[in-house]
Every structure is written in C-alpha cells, then in structure tokens.
Scaffold this active site. Structure first.
Site, PDB file in Angstrom:
ATOM      1  N   SER A 414       6.638  -2.257   0.108  1.00  0.00           N
ATOM      2  CA  SER A 414       5.470  -2.205  -0.763  1.00  0.00           C
ATOM      3  C   SER A 414       5.458  -3.303  -1.823  1.00  0.00           C
ATOM      4  O   SER A 414       4.430  -3.581  -2.402  1.00  0.00           O
ATOM      5  CB  SER A 414       5.396  -0.856  -1.446  1.00  0.00           C
ATOM      6  OG  SER A 414       6.475  -0.697  -2.321  1.00  0.00           O
ATOM      7  N   HIS A 442       4.157   3.332   3.702  1.00  0.00           N
ATOM      8  CA  HIS A 442       2.982   2.472   3.592  1.00  0.00           C
ATOM      9  C   HIS A 442       2.380   2.105   4.940  1.00  0.00           C
ATOM     10  O   HIS A 442       1.222   1.739   5.015  1.00  0.00           O
ATOM     11  CB  HIS A 442       3.334   1.195   2.823  1.00  0.00           C
ATOM     12  CG  HIS A 442       3.521   1.439   1.369  1.00  0.00           C
ATOM     13  ND1 HIS A 442       2.492   1.347   0.469  1.00  0.00           N
ATOM     14  CD2 HIS A 442       4.595   1.830   0.668  1.00  0.00           C
ATOM     15  CE1 HIS A 442       2.934   1.646  -0.741  1.00  0.00           C
ATOM     16  NE2 HIS A 442       4.217   1.940  -0.645  1.00  0.00           N
ATOM     17  N   LYS A 474      -1.019   7.549   0.921  1.00  0.00           N
ATOM     18  CA  LYS A 474      -1.595   6.222   1.028  1.00  0.00           C
ATOM     19  C   LYS A 474      -2.798   6.174   1.949  1.00  0.00           C
ATOM     20  O   LYS A 474      -3.898   5.949   1.500  1.00  0.00           O
ATOM     21  CB  LYS A 474      -0.516   5.238   1.479  1.00  0.00           C
ATOM     22  CG  LYS A 474       0.402   4.824   0.355  1.00  0.00           C
ATOM     23  CD  LYS A 474       1.616   5.692   0.227  1.00  0.00           C
ATOM     24  CE  LYS A 474       2.473   5.283  -0.940  1.00  0.00           C
ATOM     25  NZ  LYS A 474       3.663   6.095  -1.039  1.00  0.00           N
TER      26      LYS A 474
END
Lengths: 938, 553
Positions: A414, A442, A474
């Site tokens: 990330s 992610h 996310k």
C-alpha cells in the site's frame, strides 16, 4: 514558529487550509481559461445528467431558505435535520445546519457562474460532484476501460529503483537536518523559558514522563508542522468526492479547530477501489434491509452465540469469490492478520516476511513467538538465498530443522504500489516447501480480470496458495477481513484463531454490504425458474460443473493445469438470502465488470500519465495505488496544501518518514472505479502545474516527456499500445494513436471509418493518411522489407494477410455474434453457441490451411524465405487467440497437428522478445480479443 | 617518497620484469603527486614514521582491521554458530526437509463443537430463533446484550439514517480521511459520559487493549498485572516487552506486596525512573470477579503507578447508568489514567475505546498500532454506539432492571450444589464452574504454563507464596480441563433442549498464558422479564442437577 512558506496574513484567510499561496495567485487560473474540448463525447453523454442536476439545484435553492424539505428526495437535506439535533448535544465546534446553508449558498453561486460562462472541464467536474455523481462518476465512454491481467512469462516490473539525482538526495537530507536542529533548539530554549509547556514530557511528582521528549521528538517537531495535512476530518461518503470539515490553526498546528465550514474535494485518497462507498444504490438498499432484519450487532464472539446465519452465508460467498474451499471472516482487517498468524505458527517455526509488510503482520508475528527473518522487498534472489540459508542451518543454536516455514507477503503493497512477484514465489514454493500466506488487503477486488486479486491477475490457482487473507474495507466498501483456504485450515482457524472466541463478530450491516458488493462483482447465476430460461441455465450449470470436475483431478496429477487460474464463475443465487434484492444489471455481473475495467483503466492511465509528464512514481502500472515521489519534507506539506487550494480541490495523502524511508516522502493516490477519465485529467493537470512550480519532475529525460495536453489526448494509447511491423523491422516511428490530430479523421464527418490510421509524411512534405489494417500492411510491408521479394510474393502476402485477418474478425464476432452494437452481456447465449463452433471448427480450419501453406514452403515462413507482414499478422492473430482462448489453443498446440504454425509463432515471439518485455507493448484489453473464460474450452 | 630502486642486473632474464615494475612504480608515483594535497599527507606520514616507527605499524594494522570489518559480510555467516555448507549439502538438506503440516487436523471434540455451534437465525436478541433446532425460539443468556440495546428501534433507525448519509465503510485509516465527524462525536460522547478529558475509539474491542498497552509501556517500563486478566490483556502485555510483575488474582494484599517489591528493587539497584503501570480489569472476563477500585487507586497513588483499567466487561453493565466501575464505586474516572472499554459488549455496537487525558489520547493517535494501521469504524456503527450512550444516560431503569435480573438469577443459582460461582454478586457476567475434582498443588514457578493433567499430591508439597516474576500463582488449582468441559457442555446441551441458550466460556486451550478454569458463561440481560429470568435460572439449575446426578451414578 511559522510554516516554511507561510506569511502572517494567511492565518486570517478563509481558505480551507492555511496555505501560503492565496487561491487567486495559483497558476491554475491561466490554464482554466482554455476549456478542454477533447473529451467532447464524454461531456455529451453527461448532458442529460447535468440537466437533471440543474433542475435539482433549482429545487434545492427554493427549499434551502425554508429549511423544511424533510420529505425531499435529496439525501443531503433529509439527513441533515437529524444530525443537527445530535451535534447540538455535543460540544463539537460546528453546526450541521450552518454547514448546510453555507453549502447551498455555495452551490447557487456556482450555478450563476455556470450560466454566464461556457463550461470549462474543471468546473464541469466540480458541478458534477455537487450532485448525483458525487459518489460515483458517470463515464460512458467504452474506450476508457481496461482489463487488469498479467501477461504470462513477462517479468513483474515494479518501479522502485528510479533513484533521484544526488542533488535531490542531499537537499532532502539537508532539509531534515535543518528541521532536526531547529527542533532541538526549540526544545532547548523551550524547556528553559516555557517549562510549563513541557511538563508532560518531563518526570514530575515521582512519575516518569508518559511520553518522553526524545520519543516524541518526531511527532512534536516534524509531524506537527504538517498536521493540517493529516487526519483531516470528513463527513459523508468517501466516494469520488469527499466533504472535508475545514480546519484552521491559530497556533501553528498545536491545535486545529474546526471552522464550521465544509468544502467538497475530489477524493483520490480513500481505499475505494471499486467505488462501493455509496450511500445510495443497490448495495445501500440491501444494507438498509439488512439492518431492518438483523439490527446492527450480533452481540458476542463467533464461538459464543455471536454467529448468525448471515455470517455463514458471507463466509461461503467469500470462499466462492476467492476460489477456495472455505473462508472465515473477522470483524477488523488489522485483527485478521494479528489474530490469525499466532494460530498458524509458534515456537520452532520460522516466518519469512517481506521487509515492507504491514504493521498488522508484524504485530501478529510478534504475538506468535515464532522466529522471523526478512528479505529485501519483492526480491526473489534475496528470498531464495535466505531460504537456502534457513533451511540448511535450521533453528538457531540447536540446528534442529524448522517445524514449518511460513512466507508472508502482501499482494499489493500500500505504500509502494508494488505487486508481489507471485510467479517467482510459486516457483520457489515447489522447491523449498514453505507455506505461503498472501495478504490481499489491497489487491482483492482491485486486481485481475475478474477482480479476484493477485491469483486471478497472475493466473495462479488460488488453491495452490495456502492462506489467502484479504479485507473488505477497500474494494467492498465495508470493513473487516477474511482468511480463505482449504477446509481443514479454516476449521482449525475457527477454533484456534484469537478472533473466534474473543472478538466481537461482524455487524449484520457490514455483512450485507459485503454480500451485496461481492455479488455485484461476481454476478449471480439465476435459479432455474421458468421453462424459457431452463435450457440456458442448465447449459451454464453443466459448463461450470465440467470446469470444477476438470480442476480437481488435474490439481493432483498435471502440474501445468493445476497452476492456472480457473475463474470460479458467478455466485449461485442460493448463496444469497432470499430477501436480498439486486437490480438486473447488478445480477448479470455487468456492473461489476464495468467497475473492474474502469478501475484498471484509471490505474494505468494515472501512473503512466504521471511518468510521461516526468514524475517519478513507484510501483506497478496496474496498481490502483500510485505513489508520486516528492522527497523533501517541505514539498510534502506544500503539495498537499496546494492540491487542496485549487479551484477543484483535490485531497491527497502524503506520507513521509517514518512510514517511508527518510528520503522518499511521497504523495499517494488511490484510484477508484468511481473516478472518471476527467477526474484523472484533473489530477494530472494539478500535478503538472504544482510539479512545475515546486520542481517535482525528476523522472524520464525531458525530451522523452509528453506535454499535459498530449497525455490527456493520448490516454487510451498510453493504456494500450501496439505496432508490430515497425517493432519487428526496428523501424523508428512515432506512435500517435489517439492523438488529437487524428480525431478529425475519425469524427462522423471525417474521411476515415475507424482506426487504425497511418499518417505518412512523404519526402516532399506532403501528408496523407491511410486506414484499414490490410491496406496499411500492404503499404508499409515493402517499405520495411516485409513485403516479399517480388510482385508475386507481395500479392500472396496480401492474400494470406487477409485470410489471417478473417480469422481475427471471426474471433471478434464470437463475443458479438448478433451485432457489434450490442453488449456481450446482451448476447451471451448466442456467443456461447458461436464460441463452441468457433473452437471446434473454425480455428482448426484456418490453422490447417496455414499449416499446409507452411509445409509447402520449406523455409518455415508463409511466403518466400523471410518473415513478412503475413507472418506477423498470423502471429498477431495467434497471440490474440492465446489470450482469448488459452485452453483451446493450448490443446491445439499439444495435439501436434499444427507444428509448423506454432514453430512460426514461437520464432516471431522470440525475435520480438525485447518488445514483449518492454513498456511499449500494448496489452490486450477487452477489445478485439477478449478473455471470457466461459467461452473457452480445450 | 623514497627514491626509486636501483636495478642491478642479477639475471638478464628478469630484466623485463624489473623494467615493468619500475615503470609502473613511476606511474603510481606520478599519479600520487597529481592528487591535490598528496605532498602534505606524504610529509606527515614520513615525519610521523621518523618520530615513532611503532606508530606506523599500529596505524597500518588499524587500517587493515577497518578494511576487514567493512568487507565482512553482514549476514549471519559471521555468526560463530553458522555452519558452512557446500551447495550440494544445502540442496540435500532442502530435499530432506519435511515440514510439519500447516495445521493439525481437528479432534473429534472440536469437529463436534464446530458442528453444534449455535447459529442464530435472524436478529440476535433476548429471544432469538436458532438454525440448529429448526428455527425454534429460545431464551438467550449467551449473547452480550446486557442492557437490551440489541434490536433497539432508536438505534436501528439512527443506523439507517447514517447509512443514507455516510455509506457503510470508512474506506481508510483515521489518518487518511477516515476520521468522520461521527467518530469525533462518539469520542466526545464517551468522554463526557465518563467524565474524562478525551477519548479515542478503536474499531475492534479485542484489539483495543492489546494496542493501548504497548503504546505506553515500552521495554524497560514496569507493569504490575493481575494474574487473572483476560487473553487480550495478556497479549498486550506480551507485545509491550515491558518488565512484568504479577500479583494474585483480585488480591489487593498481593498487589501491595508486588508494588512494594518493585519499589524496593528500584531503590536497591538505583534504577532510573521508568513508567510504571498497574494493569487490571474491572470485571474479569475470565471469571466475572470485580476489582476493589478505590483500594487500587489508593495504592496507585501511594506507589506512584499509573492505572490501566480494562472495563471491557464493566462499561455499560454496572453503575447507575452503565458508566462502569468508576460510577459504581463513585470514583472520578480521571483517577484512572488509561480507561479502556468495549463498545461491542456494553453498547451492542462494535469497537473499543480508551479514555483519559488529552495527552494520553493524542499519544495513541500516532502510537496506537491498531488505531493507526486499521480502517476506521463504519460510520453507522459509531452512531449506534453514540445512540446507545444516549439511551443509557436517559434511561437509568435499564441498569436497575439488569441488576435486579442479576440478583434473581444469582439467588436461584447460588444454592445449587456441585457448582461454584466466582463472579461478583453485582456482575451481570456470571461464570459457573464445577467444584470437586480439583487439587491444590505447589509447582515451581519455572514449570511450563497450564498444567493439563491431574497430578497426585504428596503431603510434602505445601502451598508457597507466589513469586511476582511468574505468571503462575504460588499454589495453582489443578483441574481436569477436558473432563470439566465435557460435563459443562452436557449442561449447555441439556439447557438448550429445554429452550435456554447458554454457552461455555470458549478458550484457546494451549495458547492461553494461564489456562482459565472451564466455566459456563452467563450474560444476564434486562430485556427479559423477572419471570423469564426466574424460569431460565430454574431451567439451568435443573440441567446442572440432572447432569451432575447422572455423573454420580
């Protein structure tokens, strides 16, 4: 103490952040005078939406004075009446009602402006997200789509080694030095003259300082200077745009107070990859129903009566989504790692961890009591040498063999935007027998043609990864996380993970959001209801059954097919509760597909665009996280403040030491499917202006850079690039596909029907433009030495080229059997039928023809003795078929009937390997060749 | 430096060699002279050599040592324990290595446990339906719904309103646009509810305390903790790497001894002043016992310790309006330095919080690991918690009813033979343990934690005073975990067949720092009427009597 760049007057200004350069002085103004007309089609598509918005604005202004529209359809107003009640009961320094009035006034003002002046694109964007597109942007242009997938056998290119010049390094270090020296000076004198301000940092009354001055030096003296750029409070949905609660500081960030106003900004910072952060729409409707039925809490731990039927349903849906046997969920993403890792490893085990792994992984490993070794970020050589060392050396001191070795990596990092080198790891895994734990926090939902994360992206069988972890925060707009894997693993974790018996179970509201968003990514296979549908449904069922049947035996016997990713397909209707209603376009999966492809386009466009503008970015170009390197601590602050002071404010995340190495402070953009191409243009424009102003462009050499206009105009080309004959003959050429100059040829009034176009500049200076692939090939072939040695050969080459292109047309028609103007989703059953025939009859027929031609010509090429455009075309078509029908082509290759054809294919591929490994290579998007696994079979 | 060497022709065959040496020497010398400042260095070396030839040798050795150190590889191969192996040997070792399976397969007990896990069909509440028994309604004393906020209309409608304004997820950690106004409101609400200066919310209750402790307690700091603290607290202490001293479970005398010994040690060894904390729970998750807060606060002041109180089980369950232990004992919450609580247990929402002074809270905003690195709580759950506080503040009867229900339940259960209730009479969290079958045994503090077998006791082994350095008490009670859990599970199953949903306290056997005694965990709720509670208690009583009688036969 003042900001490095601020003047005393700014603290009294009403700008959203205390910023040195007043709004009116920014360079943006001059640029704004030129309206961007190139996205004309996009704007046309929006005109209807805008008309609606205008009507809504008129309504809103009428109601805003009376403040009595509790029944209005406008969500903003209905909710505000109730929140204002609650905020008055607390002492938070802003009043919602106040904000509301301010906002309405603001909107009215903007509309006046719009009525009097022609639209500029930025204003257009601004006005869009004040209304119905504030959460999810409208983008109808199908060319702004892309498919996120790895090209097999290409290296995983993560840009992490683009080092800045020594000048940048030295000045960055110097900046920190100044900050540190100044900080210590302030501490030195402060402690002597303002000792009361340091009281909490000093031992007093027999208590040691709770937080010593040395420990907190960084946060007091470095971070405090940019505190206004961190933890900015917001209200509302963190979607495409975001509403900031404005803050101001009268004491150099020691305290930040809310001013009571809000401002809306383009949001390029939230982890909202697929744009499911929405307060309206099918998911939100489902959640409302979920809360009505289940309340907001399940009251307890999973093993102690905190399990509802909803939990079990979500777990089985997650397993189907990821493609594993089973899955377990946890109510917090951080805790998913920190409570699971201790259940997997303990004393006598070794955890090998990437040096850049997330804090939650480190926390979990520390709790587990296992030994830890780290390897250089994503470096397979470093990993291999470490593996050889640890396995051969065994446990420290005793040299006993390790009980087990667990490799923990993240799918998408990330802070760096780098993708894990999964193919490399899978190779090592076979040799070194470690267990693999992939944290897909992610990457799940954000990567891969079907959004199923890195396994999907790299086409790796998810069953061959031992533990797949991911979060719902996310891509799914929810919260919490999951662990997916084999049945025995998950059952063990249910009883052994800390989460099972000690953490609260997930809230039903969150569960419903997960279920609805996941189902819309997957699509839902309808239950067999009416006789009309039965035939197609059963066909589909049969197909998927066959698929699963073929996977299972293969995974134990054939290593080749066990490694490949097999798309798990849509969710069966039975996996969703009967009360969960989703609209047809969501159920068909087409909404999910569009979101995935929009995200893939935006991600590539922004990272490649920034590169072309001359910025240094990190990470993989398919990553939706794009870190832009700023280096200097001062520039981080300035960048953030300048971005927010723009006419269309943009909120960015800036991260510096200690989250990153000292010298590589960065801004981090998180793209979303909710962003339109115009939003990306706005970000590029902002970066370009600010980058010039504060000297951020240290990337590719100046002569290779593109101008901003060029980047915006050539967006589609930046995302897809292709020109084989030039590459093969190593002829220099200028690739201007999609460039502005071409649009006039292709407009309805233009002289050409469709791309591709070739612009030829004769020696005389005359320019002419040619279209249609065979015509272009016939023209350039002889000029590039690819057109045969005589007229007869030239004609034959042309003939074979046309035959090969016929095959390519047929390949395209497979997913558009009825009409090109209909979506694939609208002609799926027909496409299936056509695909079957195409696979069984058409491909073999064409290949047999080419095989015969090749056999008759002993030199291994189609015509004459050297490679010609006919060979290149055949290669291109075969490569496309490899992409679209990997299983069928694989089977044909194995059959041994077309050895000459595939020899030719391999030969061309080998000669073009530089190009295939390069960034110039155009990836397959969902254009001519499309990878629909349901259309492919062996 | 020195003049060039004379080259006498010893052997004509070697002439070219000498010629080459001479020319390269000349080249080296001319290059040396070209370096600016080289003459000065040369002069310095010459003069220092003339003054003290020994020093030249020493300096040469120093330079060589420095080069060696620099060149030495920084991997573990420098380690004396490192065994040098050839590539072939390494390959063989790799081929030979067979790792343990990733996880052990489940035992039949565990398989049963998972298969028979109660699954609630529809919403949780005082009278939910279960999937297990085909959708029949049961009385629920297993879910944490103390003040009956589960399914409360006001909370549900506020949650839906919030959903329509904020969506579900917060899409980011608090530092990166994840701080929503409703979070700030909730923090404000908690702070004013408890009467502290400030508060911070975490998105999961379990991860709160295990993040709060290491945010303040670092290596070298001192923690004095209760031996009976919950798993989450143990994990927090473990991660902090602080020096830990343990005192006997809920024993103020033992706490004072431990504090005294820390003080003595500090004076004796003249240790520098470090941060010192008492860590304990309000109502213990492991057995429902309650601490004597005023006494602990007095001790904390006396010995200059800070107090970290985990009120996960007491916040929202005791006190006149559910403010927890501080309200129950009428102690200002500001006396507790780190007041940690759960919004999931007490308010039927999700997450946890830590209340304290502004400095305490702000410090966690940068140093609380699971605050910084985790996505913020969904807005609608934050609003639910705020609404929960609002309801508790305005409805003191909620807590009175809860307390009455607790008393009714206890009055029936206290009389049952064969069981022991370690929980405080005022605690709505009630643990029921079996009596008989246990033995007291003195074990040396160094012995492994969590003895699982019954050991025969000899008379010579007498109870010892507990050692503050060991987490084990001086005379730990021995019990047969497997057997007791089996009996308790029978009671749970029997109760369920009579329409009462209760649960064993589930533990992570083998991972616990100290194995807690098996127990049935009852969570009293005010959402049931007096009659219903009486009936539930009677059902449980009958189940216990029935199972224990069957055992005796």
């Amino acid at each position: 103490m003042s900001y490095p760049t601020s003047s005393s007057s700014t603290s009294h200004s009403s700008s959203p952040s205390p910023i040195a350069i007043p709004k009116g002085h920014t360079k943006s103004k001059s640029i704004l005078k030129h309206p961007m007309r190139d996205a004309a089609s996009y704007l046309t598509a929006l005109s209807q939406a805008d008309a609606d918005a205008r009507a809504a604005a008129a309504r809103k202004n009428r109601f805003a004075d009376t403040n009595s529209d509790a029944g209005s359809t406008h969500s903003f107003m209905t909710t505000s009446t109730s929140t204002s009640k609650s905020s008055s009961s607390t002492s938070i320094e802003y009043d919602d009602r106040n904000v509301q009035n301010l906002l309405s006034a603001d909107i009215a003002h903007r509309y006046d402006e719009l009525d009097n002046s022609p639209y500029s694109s930025e204003e257009q964007a601004l006005h869009q997200f004040n209304f119905k597109h504030s959460e999810f942007g409208h983008c109808a242009d199908e060319s702004y789509r892309f498919t996120s997938a790895w090209k097999p056998n290409t290296p995983v290119i993560n840009h992490l080694d683009e080092d800045p010049s020594y000048y940048i390094l030295l000045t960055t270090y110097f900046s920190y030095l100044i900050l540190i020296v100044l900080g210590h000076l302030r501490d030195f004198f402060g402690k002597r003259f303002h000792s009361h301000a340091y009281k909490h940092l000093m031992p007093s009354n027999g208590y040691a300082a709770l937080n010593s001055d040395f420990d907190s030096f960084y946060s007091r003296r470095l971070k405090a200077r940019m505190d206004d750029c961190f933890s900015r409070p917001i209200t509302g949905v963190p979607g495409r745009s975001i509403t900031l609660l404005d803050r101001a500081s009268d004491d150099n960030n020691t305290t930040l107070r809310l001013t009571g106003t809000t401002s809306r900004a383009l949001n390029i910072s939230s982890y909202n990859y697929l744009g499911f952060a929405q307060a309206q729409g099918p998911c939100a409707d489902a959640v409302e129903e979920g809360i009505r039925r289940y309340g907001v809490s399940a009251c307890g731990a999973r093993l102690e009566a905190g399990t509802t039927d909803l939990h079990n349903q979500v777990e089985s849906l997650v397993a189907k989504f990821v493609g594993t046997q089973d899955a377990v969920i946890c109510s917090m993403g951080f805790a998913t790692n920190s409570t699971t890792l201790p259940a997997l490893v303990g004393k006598g085990c070794l955890v090998i961890s990437d040096e850049l792994n997330h804090a939650s992984i480190r926390f979990g490993v520390r709790l587990s009591g296992a030994n830890v070794r780290t390897f250089k970020h994503n470096d397979m050589e470093s990993l291999e040498s470490l593996l050889r060392e640890v396995i051969s050396q065994g446990q420290p001191r005793t040299h006993r063999p390790w009980k087990k070795i667990l490799l923990v990596v993240e799918g998408l990092y990330s802070m760096e935007g780098t993708l894990v080198d999964l193919p490399g790891i899978m190779k090592l895994k076979q040799r070194y027998k470690f267990y693999l734990y992939v944290d897909e926090a992610h990457s799940i939902g954000a990567l891969g043609p079907h959004g199923r994360g890195v396994a999907d992206y790299f086409s790796v069988n998810p069953g061959s990864i031992d533990i797949l972890m991911g979060t719902f925060t996310k891509s799914f707009g929810a919260s919490g996380g999951y662990i997916a894997g084999s049945k025995p693993l998950i059952s063990r974790l249910r009883v052994r993970s800390h989460a099972g018996c000690y953490t609260e179970s997930m809230s039903p509201a969150v569960l419903t959001q997960i279920m609805a968003s996941m189902a819309s990514i997957m699509g839902v296979r309808p239950p067999a209801v009416g006789p009309g549908i039965v035939t197609t449904v059963s066909e589909e069922d049969d197909n998927s059954n066959k698929l699963t049947l073929t996977i299972n035996p293969a995974s134990s016997t054939g290593p080749i097919s066990a490694d490949t990713y097999i798309h798990p397909g849509p969710a069966p209707a039975s996996s969703l509760p009967s009360w969960l209603h989703l609209p047809p376009y969501t159920l068909s999966g087409s909404e999910g597909q569009t979101r995935l492809r929009r995200l893939a386009f935006n991600a590539r466009y922004l990272s490649r665009g920034l590169n072309k503008l001359g910025f240094i970015t990190y990470g993989h170009s398919d990553s939706p996280i794009v870190p832009l390197l700023l280096f200097h601590p001062g520039k981080m602050t300035l960048f953030s403040r300048l971005m927010i002071a723009r006419k269309v404010p943009i909120v960015v995340v800036v991260v510096g030491y200690p989250a990153t190495p000292l010298v590589s402070g960065r801004a981090r953009f998180c793209l979303s499917a909710a962003h339109t191409k115009q939003d990306c243009d706005s970000v590029l424009r902002a970066c370009n202006e600010i980058g010039d102003a504060i000297d951020l462009k240290h990337g590719i050499p100046v002569k290779e850079r593109w101008t901003l206009d060029e980047v915006i105009a050539r967006a589609v080309e930046l995302v897809n690039m292709n020109i084989l004959p030039f590459e093969y003959s190593k002829t220099p050429f200028e690739d201007k596909t999609g460039f502005k100059a071409f649009s006039k040829h292709l407009s309805p009034q233009g002289t050409h029907f469709a791309p591709p176009l070739l612009q030829i500049k004769e020696d005389s200076g005359e320019i002419f433009v040619l279209s249609q692939t065979p015509a272009i090939l016939a023209y350039i072939g002889p000029k590039l030495g690819l057109g045969g040695s005589n007229e007869y050969e030239h004609a034959t080459i042309n003939q074979l080229t046309l035959t090969a292109l016929d095959l390519s047309n047929e390949a395209h028609d497979v997913h558009h059997p009825i009409s090109n103007s209909l979506y694939y989703e609208d002609q799926k059953p027909e496409a299936k039928r056509r695909a079957e025939d195409f696979r069984e009859n058409r491909i073999p027929k064409f290949l047999t023809h080419f095989e015969t031609v090749l056999q008759n010509n002993s030199s291994g090429v189609l015509v004459g003795s050297t490679i010609s455009t006919a060979d290149l075309t055949l290669f291109q078509v075969l490569d496309g078929l490899h992409f679209a029908f990997p299983r069928r082509i694989g089977a044909l290759r194995k059959s041994g009937e077309y050895t000459h054809v595939f020899q030719l294919y391999d030969r061309v591929k080998d000669e073009l390997k530089d190009y295939f490994g390069s960034k110039r290579r155009r990836e397959y998007s969902m254009g001519l060749y499309r990878d629909y696994p349901e259309l492919d079979q062996e | 430096m020195t003049s060039s060497l004379p080259t006498p022709s010893i052997n004509p065959a070697l002439d070219p060699v000498f010629a080459f040496l001479q020319s390269s020497y000349a080249l080296a010398e001319s290059t040396w002279t070209k370096i600016p400042g080289s003459a000065m260095i040369g002069r310095y070396i010459r003069s220092s050599h003339r003054n003290d030839p020994g020093r030249t040798i020493l300096e040469i050795m120093l330079v060589l040592w420095a080069i060696r150190t620099l060149l030495q590889s920084r991997t573990r191969s420098g380690d004396e324990n490192y065994v040098k192996l050839s590539q072939k040997e390494i390959d063989e070792l790799i081929d030979d290595w067979i790792p343990d399976p990733l996880v052990e397969t489940l035992s039949s007990n565990e398989v049963n446990e998972l298969a028979n896990l109660p699954v609630i069909q529809g919403p949780s509440g005082p009278k939910p339906r279960l999937v297990n028994n085909g959708g029949k309604q049961v009385t629920n004393l297993a879910s944490y719904n103390f003040t009956g906020l589960a399914g409360d209309e006001r909370i549900t409608s506020r949650a839906i309103e919030t959903l329509r304004k904020y969506g579900v997820g917060s899409c980011g950690p608090p530092g990166f646009y994840g701080t929503i106004d409703v979070h700030m409101e909730l923090e404000q609400n908690i702070a004013s509810f408890l009467g502290t200066e400030s508060a911070i919310i975490y998105s999961q209750a379990f991860s709160t305390i295990s993040s709060v402790i290491p945010a303040f307690c670092k290596r070298g700091d001192i923690i004095v903790a209760d031996r009976g603290v919950s798993f989450a607290v143990h994990k927090g202490i473990q991660v902090s790497r602080s020096t830990v001293r343990w005192y006997d479970h809920n024993d103020v005398k033992s706490l004072e001894d431990a504090l005294e010994s820390v003080e003595r040690e500090q004076i004796k060894k003249r240790l520098p002043l470090t941060r010192r904390f008492i860590v304990t729970e309000g109502i213990f998750e492991n057995d429902g016992a309650m601490v004597d807060l005023p006494k602990i606060i007095a001790l904390k002041h006396k010995y200059k310790f800070r107090l970290c109180l985990d009120e996960s089980m007491s916040f929202g369950t005791v006190g006149r309006t559910g403010r927890g232990l501080t309200e129950l004992y009428n102690v200002p919450a500001t006396e507790v330095d780190l007041l940690v609580g759960s919004l999931a247990t007490g308010l039927c929402a999700t997450g946890g919080f830590c209340a304290g002074t502004k400095h305490v809270v702000d410090h966690q905003r940068i140093n609380g690991t699971s605050f910084v690195f985790s996505a913020a709580m969904p807005a609608l759950l934050a609003v639910s918690a705020s609404e929960g506080i609002h309801i508790l503040t305005h409805n003191p009867t909620k807590l009175t009813t809860l307390h009455e229900n607790t008393c009714i339940f206890r009055s029936i259960l206290d009389k049952v033979e064969g069981i022991h209730i370690p929980s405080h009479p005022a605690s709505p969290l009630i643990h029921i343990q079996l009596v008989g079958g246990e033995t007291k045994l003195a074990v040396p503090p160094s012995s492994p934690i969590g003895l699982r077998r019954k050991v025969n006791l000899t008379l010579s082994q007498l109870p010892k005073l507990s050692n503050p350095q060991s987490v084990l008490p001086g005379n730990p009670v021995q019990f047969d975990i497997e057997a007791e859990e089996r009996i308790l599970q029978e009671v749970v199953d029997e109760a369920l067949s009579q329409g009462l949903l209760i649960s064993r306290a589930k533990r992570l056997r083998g991972q616990e720092v100290v194995e807690p005694r098996p127990a049935i965990k009852i969570a009293i709720t005010n959402a049931l009427t007096r009659k219903e509670v009486e009936k539930a208690a009677a059902t449980l009583k009958n189940a216990i009597v029935k199972v224990l009688n069957k055992r005796k036969k």
